[in-house]
Write an enzyme that holds these catalytic residues in place. Structure first.
Site: not given
Ligand code: GTP
Ligand code: SPV
Ligand code: MN
Length: 602
Positions: A80, A208, A217, A237, A259, A261, A288, A386
């Site tokens: 984004r 993207y 979003k 979110h 995002s 995290c 999400d 993704r």
């Molecule tokens: P968006 O789709 O961008 O909103 O992201 P999200 O909040 O759904 O994050 P996601 O679960 O995809 O995790 C993002 C990154 O954080 C990945 O590389 C994971 O492996 C890492 N991660 C997730 N949970 C943990 C955790 O409990 N500990 C650690 N160290 N890393 C984590």
């Molecule tokens: C984020 O960035 O928080 C996502 C991926 O969940 S996107 O849909 O590209 O915003």
């Molecule tokens: Mn997100």
């Protein structure tokens, strides 16, 4: 090939407003033809074949990955672009200090120039979609016009699309007008514009995900947050998950992390070995976005408006997220990962070792050990690559995803990625204190947005890039919701990412996070062990069930430590941030800041 008003294969809608808008936008973008998406399986096949024929997607190995496709975005179009994202409210003040603002007139004019003739020789797809189960009073209808067949294929997974939506919309129904064109994919002409007062989104020159899947979003957070304030609900979110005890009792948690995290990972958690005997089962409702309302019982109820997951690929493997691994085995679109010789895919930290060769996310030959000019190793998959995958395929999916009233929320959890300062978990003192905790939360920047990685920035409620109006008013709205609630969810803060002196994660994370959720839910129900600190309640070391987890006492103490010196610095940084909201910052938030500052100084 439908022409606009032809009766056979054209739109089956009586909605005059919709027809007029489509013809108006077609007059602007000048597509060669217009195709209305009806949502059938035959149509899906047709779209896939066409996308393969044009090279927009590559069909993956159908034996190993049935129904799966591969796509690469432009090299400068992989996350984004918050700097090119604008809220176009009539008054600049209504967008607030955290948003980029453009006057609506200027926005329409600027983007209009880019849209003009942008679909020449292309098809304009009309995608009617519902965010939330079709017909639910919680749901919102949008219609996206796009010249990207990749967008259409993604929208079919992420939202409920097609004729059913038009039927529900009827002759008079309201919808969010979403216009998207890849145009020239020129980053210098890229604009992601939101016109909340017109219920309109214009996105141009990007391909993207978050910039172009306009139901996500743009509609479900930026436009929806604006509507939610007017209509008295919350668009957040947040992931939504259920924790079921062996007796069948389920409690639901909504959690806001910025995002990349950990929302997708937490939402699909599998209990760790050491807690297996307790027999918990996790249900995934969303990963999400959460739309939350006060229901007749005085509690807060949440739906996930999406029907798919647009998840981060790197790091997804059978150890970290087995449910995601199972979900993406079929009918999934992979974007910006490595393409292997056998037409399967790979990314860093997946289940397999790196393949000896392949084509990287930029389409260049790749093999392990490749380095760039600066000597840094070249990633096979982009860090923000993704998968787009149907939620229904997730082994832990909750059948309540389809329930129009959603699930009751017991606890709200905020969290960020902080190497220091924030402890593993703490509980706020009240809803009002919890709103302050959310308003001042911070996180290190990830690959999900352009900008310097690792930089700590304030990201209130993980909504910094997604709140469609003045964030001071948004905090006020949260406080008002708290006053209206009779059953008030408790508010917590977590941090899975605290580092030790060697820069290693102190907490193992992933499945082990259930230990923290267990404490959170115990606090909601039985007030299990906690010690009062100046920032909130923190677990007593023996109130966390550590069965089977080999974490030293010292490390647990470090994870739960509140360093007063660090926190006093944190308070100063929070203060600078809160000041930016000026007279729009609710006095209650200042009061919470002042009281916490005083507690820390005692
Ligand atoms: P968006 O789709 O961008 O909103 O992201 P999200 O909040 O759904 O994050 P996601 O679960 O995809 O995790 C993002 C990154 O954080 C990945 O590389 C994971 O492996 C890492 N991660 C997730 N949970 C943990 C955790 O409990 N500990 C650690 N160290 N890393 C984590
Ligand atoms: C984020 O960035 O928080 C996502 C991926 O969940 S996107 O849909 O590209 O915003
Ligand atoms: Mn997100």
């Amino acid at each position: 090939m439908a022409s606009l008003f032809s009766s056979d294969d054209g739109p089956k809608t009586l909605n005059i407003k919709l027809k007029l808008w489509v013809s108006g936008m077609a007059a602007l973008c000048k597509p060669e033809r217009i195709v209305w998406i009806e949502g059938s399986e035959e149509e899906k096949k047709r779209l896939e074949d066409e996308a393969v024929a044009t090279g927009e997607v590559i069909r993956l190995n159908q034996e190993k990955l049935p129904g799966c496709f591969y796509h690469r975005t432009a090299v400068n179009d992989v996350a984004r672009t918050e700097n090119l994202t604008f809220i176009c409210s009539k008054n600049k003040k209504d967008a607030g200090p955290t948003n980029n603002w453009m006057a609506p007139k200027e926005g329409y004019k600027k983007a209009g120039a880019y849209f003009k003739g942008s679909m020449k020789g292309r098809t304009m797809y009309v995608v009617p979609f519902s965010m939330g189960p079709i017909g639910s009073p919680f749901s919102k209808v949008g219609v996206e016009l796009t010249d990207s067949i990749y967008v259409v294929l993604n929208m079919r997974i992420m939202t409920r699309v097609g004729q059913k939506v038009l039927d529900y919309l009827g002759a008079e129904g309201e919808f969010t007008k979403c216009l998207h064109s890849k145009a020239e994919l020129d980053i210098n002409k890229r604009l992601i514009l939101h016109f909340p007062e017109d219920n309109t989104i214009w996105s141009v020159n990007s391909g993207y995900g978050g910039n172009v899947l306009l139901g996500k979003k743009c509609l479900s957070l930026r436009i929806a947050s604006f509507l939610a304030r007017q209509e008295g609900w919350l668009a957040e979110h947040m992931l939504i998950m259920g924790v079921e005890e062996p007796n069948g009792h389920v409690e639901y948690i909504a959690a806001a992390f910025p995002s990349a995290c950990g929302k997708t990972n937490l939402a699909m958690l599998i209990p760790p070995e050491g807690l297996k005997v307790k027999g918990y089962k996790i249900w995934t409702v969303g990963d999400d976005i959460a739309w939350m309302r006060i229901d007749t019982d005085g509690g807060l109820w949440a739906i996930n408006p999406e029907s798919g997951f647009f998840g981060v690929a790197p790091g997804t493997n059978s150890k970290t997220n087995p449910n995601a691994v199972a979900t993406i085995k079929k009918n999934t679109i992979f974007t910006n990962v490595l393409l292997k010789k056998d037409f399967t895919v790979w990314w860093e930290n997946s289940d397999e070792l790196a393949p000896s060769e392949g084509m990287d996310w930029q389409g260049r030959p790749w093999k392990p050990g490749l380095k760039d000019e600066k000597g840094n190793s070249i990633k096979a998959a982009h860090a923000n690559s993704r998968f787009t995958t149907p939620a229904a395929q997730c082994p832990s999916i909750s059948f309540r995803l389809e329930h129009h009233h959603g699930v009751p929320i017991s606890a709200i959890v905020f969290g960020g990625r902080r190497a220091h300062v924030a402890p593993l978990v703490y509980e706020s003192f009240s809803w009002q204190h919890g709103v302050y905790v959310g308003a001042t939360m911070a996180s290190e920047r990830t690959a999900a947005q352009f900008g310097e990685q690792g930089e700590v920035r304030r990201d209130p409620m993980a909504m910094l890039p997604f709140c469609g109006y003045h964030m001071g008013d948004y905090f006020k709205h949260w406080l008002t919701i708290g006053q209206r609630l009779e059953k008030v969810p408790k508010i917590f803060h977590v941090n899975w990412f605290r580092l030790d002196e060697q820069g290693k994660f102190l907490w193992p994370g992933y499945g082990e996070n259930l230990r923290i959720l267990e404490w959170i839910l115990d606090r909601c129900n039985k007030s299990t062990g906690a010690q009062k600190t100046p920032i909130g309640y923190v677990p007593t070391p023996d109130s966390l069930d550590m069965t089977g987890l080999h974490l030293s006492k010292e490390n647990l103490a470090k994870l739960l430590e509140i360093d007063k010196f660090e926190w006093l610095q944190e308070m100063e940084s929070q203060k600078e941030f809160l000041k930016t909201f000026d007279d729009k910052l609710p006095k209650e938030i200042w009061k919470e800041w002042e009281e916490q500052n005083r507690r820390l100084q005692e």
